[in-house]
Motif scaffolding. Sequence first.
Motif, PDB file in Angstrom:
ATOM      1  N   ASP A   1      10.826 -12.746   2.851  1.00 18.65           N
ATOM      2  CA  ASP A   1       9.574 -12.893   3.594  1.00 18.65           C
ATOM      3  C   ASP A   1       8.623 -11.726   3.314  1.00 18.65           C
ATOM      4  O   ASP A   1       7.401 -11.907   3.314  1.00 18.65           O
ATOM      5  N   LEU A   2       9.178 -10.550   3.074  1.00 19.00           N
ATOM      6  CA  LEU A   2       8.342  -9.375   2.793  1.00 19.00           C
ATOM      7  C   LEU A   2       7.619  -9.532   1.459  1.00 19.00           C
ATOM      8  O   LEU A   2       6.391  -9.356   1.382  1.00 19.00           O
ATOM      9  N   VAL A   3       8.350  -9.842   0.413  1.00 18.23           N
ATOM     10  CA  VAL A   3       7.728  -9.889  -0.918  1.00 18.23           C
ATOM     11  C   VAL A   3       6.849 -11.122  -1.097  1.00 18.23           C
ATOM     12  O   VAL A   3       6.020 -11.166  -2.017  1.00 18.23           O
ATOM     13  N   ALA A   4       7.003 -12.103  -0.212  1.00 19.51           N
ATOM     14  CA  ALA A   4       6.201 -13.331  -0.339  1.00 19.51           C
ATOM     15  C   ALA A   4       4.799 -13.162   0.207  1.00 19.51           C
ATOM     16  O   ALA A   4       3.935 -14.011  -0.056  1.00 19.51           O
TER      17      ALA A   4
ATOM     18  N   GLY B   1       9.428  -2.005  -9.508  1.00 16.54           N
ATOM     19  CA  GLY B   1       9.496  -2.780  -8.272  1.00 16.54           C
ATOM     20  C   GLY B   1       9.531  -1.951  -7.017  1.00 16.54           C
ATOM     21  O   GLY B   1       9.599  -2.514  -5.916  1.00 16.54           O
ATOM     22  N   PHE B   2       9.459  -0.613  -7.155  1.00 17.55           N
ATOM     23  CA  PHE B   2       9.516   0.255  -5.976  1.00 17.55           C
ATOM     24  C   PHE B   2       8.451   1.338  -6.099  1.00 17.55           C
ATOM     25  O   PHE B   2       8.227   1.888  -7.182  1.00 17.55           O
ATOM     26  N   ASP B   3       7.825   1.657  -4.955  1.00 18.63           N
ATOM     27  CA  ASP B   3       6.785   2.684  -4.893  1.00 18.63           C
ATOM     28  C   ASP B   3       7.159   3.676  -3.798  1.00 18.63           C
ATOM     29  O   ASP B   3       7.154   3.337  -2.606  1.00 18.63           O
ATOM     30  N   LEU B   4       7.507   4.893  -4.195  1.00 20.13           N
ATOM     31  CA  LEU B   4       7.905   5.924  -3.236  1.00 20.13           C
ATOM     32  C   LEU B   4       6.662   6.521  -2.582  1.00 20.13           C
ATOM     33  O   LEU B   4       5.818   7.111  -3.258  1.00 20.13           O
ATOM     34  N   VAL B   5       6.562   6.377  -1.249  1.00 15.60           N
ATOM     35  CA  VAL B   5       5.371   6.844  -0.536  1.00 15.60           C
ATOM     36  C   VAL B   5       5.691   7.771   0.628  1.00 15.60           C
ATOM     37  O   VAL B   5       4.768   8.291   1.254  1.00 15.60           O
ATOM     38  N   GLY B   6       6.975   7.997   0.959  1.00 13.72           N
ATOM     39  CA  GLY B   6       7.249   8.784   2.154  1.00 13.72           C
ATOM     40  C   GLY B   6       8.612   9.437   2.176  1.00 13.72           C
ATOM     41  O   GLY B   6       9.512   9.115   1.390  1.00 13.72           O
TER      42      GLY B   6
ATOM     43  N   LEU C   1      19.634  -8.884  -3.844  1.00 18.12           N
ATOM     44  CA  LEU C   1      19.324  -9.910  -2.849  1.00 18.12           C
ATOM     45  C   LEU C   1      18.124 -10.767  -3.255  1.00 18.12           C
ATOM     46  O   LEU C   1      18.112 -11.976  -3.017  1.00 18.12           O
ATOM     47  N   ILE C   2      17.117 -10.137  -3.848  1.00 17.23           N
ATOM     48  CA  ILE C   2      15.887 -10.888  -4.144  1.00 17.23           C
ATOM     49  C   ILE C   2      15.561 -10.912  -5.637  1.00 17.23           C
ATOM     50  O   ILE C   2      14.518 -11.434  -6.029  1.00 17.23           O
ATOM     51  N   GLY C   3      16.430 -10.332  -6.455  1.00 13.69           N
ATOM     52  CA  GLY C   3      16.181 -10.315  -7.886  1.00 13.69           C
ATOM     53  C   GLY C   3      15.440  -9.068  -8.323  1.00 13.69           C
ATOM     54  O   GLY C   3      14.673  -8.488  -7.543  1.00 13.69           O
ATOM     55  N   PRO C   4      15.622  -8.649  -9.572  1.00 15.84           N
ATOM     56  CA  PRO C   4      14.995  -7.395 -10.038  1.00 15.84           C
ATOM     57  C   PRO C   4      13.501  -7.515 -10.322  1.00 15.84           C
ATOM     58  O   PRO C   4      12.813  -6.488 -10.397  1.00 15.84           O
ATOM     59  N   ASN C   5      12.989  -8.712 -10.498  1.00 11.26           N
ATOM     60  CA  ASN C   5      11.582  -8.899 -10.876  1.00 11.26           C
ATOM     61  C   ASN C   5      10.699  -9.177  -9.658  1.00 11.26           C
ATOM     62  O   ASN C   5       9.814 -10.031  -9.710  1.00 11.26           O
ATOM     63  N   HIS C   6      10.932  -8.479  -8.574  1.00 14.22           N
ATOM     64  CA  HIS C   6      10.148  -8.711  -7.362  1.00 14.22           C
ATOM     65  C   HIS C   6       8.886  -7.856  -7.368  1.00 14.22           C
ATOM     66  O   HIS C   6       8.791  -6.860  -8.107  1.00 14.22           O
TER      67      HIS C   6
END
Length: 355
Positions: free
Chosen positions: A101-104, A178-183, A128-133
């Motif tokens: 639901d988050l990536v959608a 697929g990941f953005d470090l912000v905190g 869980l959601i695949g590497p190409n999210h």
Amino acid sequence: MPQPFDRLLTATTTLDTPFALVDAPALWANADDLVRRAGGVKVRVASKSVRVRSILEQTLARDGFAGIMSYSLAESNWLVDQGIDDILLAYPTTSRQALKDLVADERRRAAITVMVDSVESLDHIDSLIGPNHPEIRVCIDVDCSLKLGPIHLGVRRSPVHTPRQARKLAAAIEQRPGFDLVGVMFYDAQIAGLPDSSKAVRLVKKRSVAELLARRGKVVAAVAEHAALEIVNAGGHRQPRGHRRRPRHHRAHRRLRAVLAGAVRRLRRFRVTPRRILRALRGPQAATRHRDPVRRRIHRVGTDQQEPPTAADLARGSHRSRHRGRRRGAEPAQGQGRPPAVDRRPRRDAVRQGR
């Protein structure tokens, strides 16, 4: 009964239970006091402690508050659908459906920051959601517990404890698609979650504050080498009694973007005794101060005492008096008594002759 309680009881006399009751003047007075004590640092509201959406919305509308720390990813998605646009998930998630639901939804991905504490957390999300999210905002959970040798004081929230470990994880996230470090997230449960109930607890808090002030700035600097940090969140940090330095006066605290507001939780009892804590906090000299082997009274043990006890000795308990002193009410065997003490300190005349 105090007057405020009389007023609340009068206002709810005609209501049938169960019902929820909030003292609004007290609530907003506490909110204003939190902002004052934060010293200019934004306060993030913990939704798992405040479970009323209207109170969350009214609190965020006040000056000094910014964002919500949520309990689960499913709750985070729901809060975004209600119009809240700054949510930090408190714990790593394992919910497959909530991640889908988050990536959608692009609006959810922009508003929600997911907590991670290791490369394994990233691997689990990909599984869980695949590497190409689409890109997911993530925050590193840093362990704020106090370690004194073998003693561990605090909760074990994360395997990331040192600046080196934080830098290593930040570098791994930077290279991960697929990941953005912000905190970066800090929660010092051994400070915020314990009342000042004893001298040992106050010493733990004082030592932990000093250690965390030095380490937190180094961790933030290490992570900032690999990411542009938007969130630097400290837990329910509060200064122990007698600690006069305010957070905003310390260089490590100048990096903070928010502190956490919510219910104070008590930790489970430490598995170490207060005496052991005091020894660890005072240093190794306090633990060995009274352990001088020269000043111990050493008893001479004769050859007859090294023999195994007989049945008669076992019956009257005299074998115990030979080694551990006479038992109360037991007479020593004939010819047996407490051995004389031997002082092993060298005599002055013997020392002079040796010279």
